[in-house]
Design a protein around this motif. Structure first.
Motif, PDB file in Angstrom:
ATOM      1  N   LEU A 167       5.262   2.847   1.968  1.00 34.80           N
ATOM      2  CA  LEU A 167       4.909   3.903   2.910  1.00 34.80           C
ATOM      3  C   LEU A 167       6.086   4.316   3.782  1.00 34.80           C
ATOM      4  O   LEU A 167       6.367   5.514   3.941  1.00 34.80           O
ATOM      5  CB  LEU A 167       3.730   3.461   3.786  1.00 34.80           C
ATOM      6  CG  LEU A 167       3.261   4.484   4.827  1.00 34.80           C
ATOM      7  CD1 LEU A 167       2.861   5.791   4.161  1.00 34.80           C
ATOM      8  CD2 LEU A 167       2.104   3.926   5.647  1.00 34.80           C
ATOM      9  N   LEU A 168       6.792   3.347   4.360  1.00 34.05           N
ATOM     10  CA  LEU A 168       7.917   3.688   5.235  1.00 34.05           C
ATOM     11  C   LEU A 168       8.986   4.450   4.469  1.00 34.05           C
ATOM     12  O   LEU A 168       9.484   5.482   4.934  1.00 34.05           O
ATOM     13  CB  LEU A 168       8.506   2.414   5.852  1.00 34.05           C
ATOM     14  CG  LEU A 168       9.732   2.630   6.762  1.00 34.05           C
ATOM     15  CD1 LEU A 168       9.370   3.530   7.947  1.00 34.05           C
ATOM     16  CD2 LEU A 168      10.282   1.294   7.242  1.00 34.05           C
ATOM     17  N   GLY A 169       9.345   3.951   3.287  1.00 36.11           N
ATOM     18  CA  GLY A 169      10.346   4.651   2.492  1.00 36.11           C
ATOM     19  C   GLY A 169       9.900   6.041   2.099  1.00 36.11           C
ATOM     20  O   GLY A 169      10.698   6.990   2.084  1.00 36.11           O
ATOM     21  N   THR A 170       8.613   6.193   1.770  1.00 36.80           N
ATOM     22  CA  THR A 170       8.064   7.508   1.428  1.00 36.80           C
ATOM     23  C   THR A 170       8.234   8.490   2.581  1.00 36.80           C
ATOM     24  O   THR A 170       8.718   9.623   2.402  1.00 36.80           O
ATOM     25  CB  THR A 170       6.570   7.385   1.075  1.00 36.80           C
ATOM     26  OG1 THR A 170       6.446   6.661  -0.157  1.00 36.80           O
ATOM     27  CG2 THR A 170       5.919   8.743   0.908  1.00 36.80           C
ATOM     28  N   LEU A 171       7.845   8.071   3.774  1.00 35.78           N
ATOM     29  CA  LEU A 171       7.946   8.957   4.941  1.00 35.78           C
ATOM     30  C   LEU A 171       9.395   9.317   5.246  1.00 35.78           C
ATOM     31  O   LEU A 171       9.697  10.455   5.648  1.00 35.78           O
ATOM     32  CB  LEU A 171       7.296   8.299   6.154  1.00 35.78           C
ATOM     33  CG  LEU A 171       5.784   8.065   6.055  1.00 35.78           C
ATOM     34  CD1 LEU A 171       5.266   7.333   7.292  1.00 35.78           C
ATOM     35  CD2 LEU A 171       5.036   9.385   5.862  1.00 35.78           C
TER      36      LEU A 171
ATOM     37  N   ILE B 236       2.655   5.252  -3.751  1.00 37.88           N
ATOM     38  CA  ILE B 236       3.638   5.730  -2.767  1.00 37.88           C
ATOM     39  C   ILE B 236       3.128   5.592  -1.330  1.00 37.88           C
ATOM     40  O   ILE B 236       3.930   5.573  -0.388  1.00 37.88           O
ATOM     41  CB  ILE B 236       4.068   7.192  -3.050  1.00 37.88           C
ATOM     42  CG1 ILE B 236       2.958   8.199  -2.724  1.00 37.88           C
ATOM     43  CG2 ILE B 236       4.518   7.340  -4.492  1.00 37.88           C
ATOM     44  CD1 ILE B 236       3.407   9.645  -2.789  1.00 37.88           C
ATOM     45  N   MET B 237       1.798   5.493  -1.168  1.00 43.60           N
ATOM     46  CA  MET B 237       1.246   5.304   0.160  1.00 43.60           C
ATOM     47  C   MET B 237       0.866   3.846   0.442  1.00 43.60           C
ATOM     48  O   MET B 237       0.315   3.550   1.501  1.00 43.60           O
ATOM     49  CB  MET B 237       0.003   6.199   0.343  1.00 43.60           C
ATOM     50  CG  MET B 237       0.329   7.672   0.397  1.00 43.60           C
ATOM     51  SD  MET B 237       1.451   8.058   1.784  1.00 43.60           S
ATOM     52  CE  MET B 237       1.571   9.831   1.629  1.00 43.60           C
ATOM     53  N   SER B 238       1.161   2.950  -0.489  1.00 39.81           N
ATOM     54  CA  SER B 238       0.862   1.535  -0.265  1.00 39.81           C
ATOM     55  C   SER B 238       1.813   0.966   0.776  1.00 39.81           C
ATOM     56  O   SER B 238       2.889   1.523   1.042  1.00 39.81           O
ATOM     57  CB  SER B 238       0.974   0.754  -1.570  1.00 39.81           C
ATOM     58  OG  SER B 238       2.305   0.772  -2.057  1.00 39.81           O
TER      59      SER B 238
ATOM     60  N   GLN C   4       4.549   3.668 -12.175  1.00 41.46           N
ATOM     61  CA  GLN C   4       3.207   4.201 -11.918  1.00 41.46           C
ATOM     62  C   GLN C   4       3.185   5.271 -10.830  1.00 41.46           C
ATOM     63  O   GLN C   4       2.256   6.067 -10.764  1.00 41.46           O
ATOM     64  CB  GLN C   4       2.257   3.067 -11.521  1.00 41.46           C
ATOM     65  CG  GLN C   4       1.951   2.113 -12.667  1.00 41.46           C
ATOM     66  CD  GLN C   4       2.926   0.946 -12.713  1.00 41.46           C
ATOM     67  OE1 GLN C   4       4.057   1.048 -12.232  1.00 41.46           O
ATOM     68  NE2 GLN C   4       2.498  -0.164 -13.295  1.00 41.46           N
ATOM     69  N   GLY C   5       4.201   5.292  -9.972  1.00 44.11           N
ATOM     70  CA  GLY C   5       4.206   6.268  -8.885  1.00 44.11           C
ATOM     71  C   GLY C   5       5.449   7.127  -8.833  1.00 44.11           C
ATOM     72  O   GLY C   5       5.624   7.898  -7.888  1.00 44.11           O
ATOM     73  N   ARG C   6       6.297   7.035  -9.868  1.00 41.45           N
ATOM     74  CA  ARG C   6       7.592   7.727  -9.789  1.00 41.45           C
ATOM     75  C   ARG C   6       7.443   9.237  -9.742  1.00 41.45           C
ATOM     76  O   ARG C   6       8.042   9.906  -8.891  1.00 41.45           O
ATOM     77  CB  ARG C   6       8.482   7.305 -10.965  1.00 41.45           C
ATOM     78  CG  ARG C   6       9.884   7.930 -10.917  1.00 41.45           C
ATOM     79  CD  ARG C   6      10.813   7.301 -11.944  1.00 41.45           C
ATOM     80  NE  ARG C   6      11.071   5.911 -11.591  1.00 41.45           N
ATOM     81  CZ  ARG C   6      10.741   4.879 -12.345  1.00 41.45           C
ATOM     82  NH1 ARG C   6      10.120   5.078 -13.499  1.00 41.45           N
ATOM     83  NH2 ARG C   6      11.010   3.647 -11.962  1.00 41.45           N
ATOM     84  N   ALA C   7       6.684   9.818 -10.662  1.00 37.45           N
ATOM     85  CA  ALA C   7       6.548  11.279 -10.682  1.00 37.45           C
ATOM     86  C   ALA C   7       5.886  11.783  -9.405  1.00 37.45           C
ATOM     87  O   ALA C   7       6.295  12.802  -8.834  1.00 37.45           O
ATOM     88  CB  ALA C   7       5.743  11.711 -11.905  1.00 37.45           C
ATOM     89  N   THR C   8       4.855  11.076  -8.936  1.00 35.58           N
ATOM     90  CA  THR C   8       4.200  11.469  -7.685  1.00 35.58           C
ATOM     91  C   THR C   8       5.171  11.368  -6.521  1.00 35.58           C
ATOM     92  O   THR C   8       5.231  12.269  -5.668  1.00 35.58           O
ATOM     93  CB  THR C   8       2.976  10.575  -7.417  1.00 35.58           C
ATOM     94  OG1 THR C   8       2.035  10.729  -8.485  1.00 35.58           O
ATOM     95  CG2 THR C   8       2.294  10.952  -6.105  1.00 35.58           C
ATOM     96  N   GLY C   9       5.943  10.281  -6.460  1.00 36.08           N
ATOM     97  CA  GLY C   9       6.874  10.096  -5.355  1.00 36.08           C
ATOM     98  C   GLY C   9       7.930  11.182  -5.292  1.00 36.08           C
ATOM     99  O   GLY C   9       8.200  11.754  -4.229  1.00 36.08           O
TER     100      GLY C   9
END
Length: 441
Positions: free
Chosen positions: A257-261, A251-253, A378-383
């Motif tokens: 990153l932009l979408g996460t923020l 999620i920070m890759s 791989q990052g869905r639950a964390t995201g």
């Protein structure tokens, strides 16, 4: 190249009908979210009884009321990476059992300090359960129904909160405030036991973590017997960065990153709005000249609109999901601004508050489905979890925002205008996310 006879799990879900097995997953996740709503709101239902029985002031009760919010943020932040590493089922079952046990234990608290600690622990379980329920549900959905079904599941939260209010009004006079917490604890424990016994692990997680093919086959066989004909099962992620390491790394890759923020920003702003209005509307309306009864009744219209999320889910499955939710937040900004201009007309105020509640709660309830569709397995639950965890800080900020605006002598129109800006910021954030290179939602 895919090997001969290999089956992509998402194509398998897309091509087969939605079965009773998947409805069972939906029902269990819906119950978790419904009980989450009940337990989150439970402390508010029993607050008057605590003040009366224990002889404490409203100010002394504040740590108890806010403890669960801090626990919710902590639980979400911790559970997402754990779920991406250990599995959806394990974290979901443990978190459900945790918040049930802590809520039931709260029924036997003898002091405000003990109750605040137990509410914090309850919040950790609640914060961990919600995003994992969203993730588990989304990973067993066909693409064309994912947003609608995930949003429908999320409707359990406002229904649980409302249902809890009716139950509390009936239970407290007969059995006291402790009975509400006991019910709010026993029910999740029972659901948690059922999860352990019957809920499968996510097949997408099993493949992402190198799980045995037979485990995937056993789960998919409950959807269609055609799973037995597959020589192997594969998972195709049509997103960049799908092969990154930990959930946080994904999620920070750079691609995400932009979408996460932007997701964090939108969820944060949505909870600024929700908690600002839920906590302060009755007092603001009373200051504007409404009677205490009318002010409470009008404010109670605001949280009723969460069930509109099913309609938004339908739209999200057919059109650009970012644009749909951004439109909801833009309408939220307009309608909240209109609340501040309608305080002198009771009929108009009721209509505007209800409309604002529909669009705001619908847009906010749609964000978990939007996040689940954005991230790879791989990052869905964390995201999803980190979006919800960071957003809880918006709830804490919203609780103080109106008090500060009132101290600065903003009028009712000015207060609602400032709160409306949060809706505009959320809408812009989602439009920026829509332009993200990683986004195909």
């Amino acid at each position: 190249m895919r090997a001969a006879g290999a089956v992509d799990v998402q194509e398998f879900l897309n091509e087969n009908r939605f079965t009773p097995f998947q409805w069972l997953i939906f029902a269990l996740c819906f119950l978790i979210v419904l009980l989450d709503g009940f337990d989150t709101a439970a402390i508010g239902f029993i607050a008057p009884s605590l003040i009366s029985e224990w002889g404490v002031s409203r100010q002394a009760l504040a740590p108890v009321l806010s403890a669960a919010l801090f626990g919710l943020a902590s639980g979400a932040v911790l559970a997402g990476p754990l779920s991406d590493r250990l599995g959806r089922k394990l974290v979901l079952s443990v978190s459900t059992l945790l918040f049930g046990a802590a809520c039931a234990w709260s029924a036997y608290a003898t002091s405000l300090t003990e109750l605040a600690v137990l509410r914090f622990i309850t919040g950790i379980g609640l914060g961990a359960a919600m995003p994992n329920a969203v993730t588990m549900m989304s990973e067993y959905c066909p693409d064309k129904r994912r947003a609608m079904l995930t949003n429908a599941m999320f409707c359990g939260f406002p229904l649980g909160a409302a249902f809890g209010g009716f139950l509390a009004a009936w239970m407290i006079p007969q059995w006291g405030w402790r009975s509400v917490l006991l019910l709010g604890g026993v029910a999740p424990v029972l659901v948690g036991i059922v999860i352990v016994l019957v809920l499968p692990e996510s097949v997408r997680f099993l493949l992402a973590r190198g799980g045995r093919q037979e485990q995937v086959r056993a789960a998919l066989r409950r959807i269609s017997a055609s799973a037995d004909r597959a020589t192997a099962f594969v998972m195709t992620e049509k997103k960049p960065g799908g092969s990154a390491g930990s959930g946080m790394a994904v999620i920070m890759s750079r691609p995400y990153l932009l979408g996460t923020l932007m997701l964090w920003t939108a969820y944060f702003m949505g909870l600024v709005i929700f908690y600002s209005l839920i906590n302060w509307m009755p007092l603001l309306f009373k200051d504007a000249g409404l009677s205490t009864q009318n002010a409470t009744l009008v404010a109670a219209l605001f949280p009723l609109g969460g069930v509109g999320a099913v309609f938004f889910g339908y739209l999200m499955d057919r059109y650009n999901a970012n644009a749909v939710v951004a439109t909801g937040f833009a309408l939220t900004a307009v309608s909240i601004f209109a609340i501040g201009q309608s305080a002198g007309n009771l009929g108009l105020l009721m209509a505007v508050v209800f409309v604002a509640g529909v669009v705001m709660n619908t847009a906010q309830s749609s964000l978990p489905a939007l996040a689940a569709a954005f991230y790879p397995t791989q990052g869905r639950a964390t995201g999803v979890a980190w979006m919800m965890g960071f957003g809880r800080l918006g709830g804490i900020a919203g609780s103080f925002l109106v008090a500060e605006l009132a101290r600065l002598q903003f009028g009712i129109g000015g207060i609602f205008a400032v709160v409306a800006l949060a809706g505009a910021v959320a809408a812009v954030a989602l439009l920026v996310k829509m332009a993200s290179k990683a986004d195909n939602t």
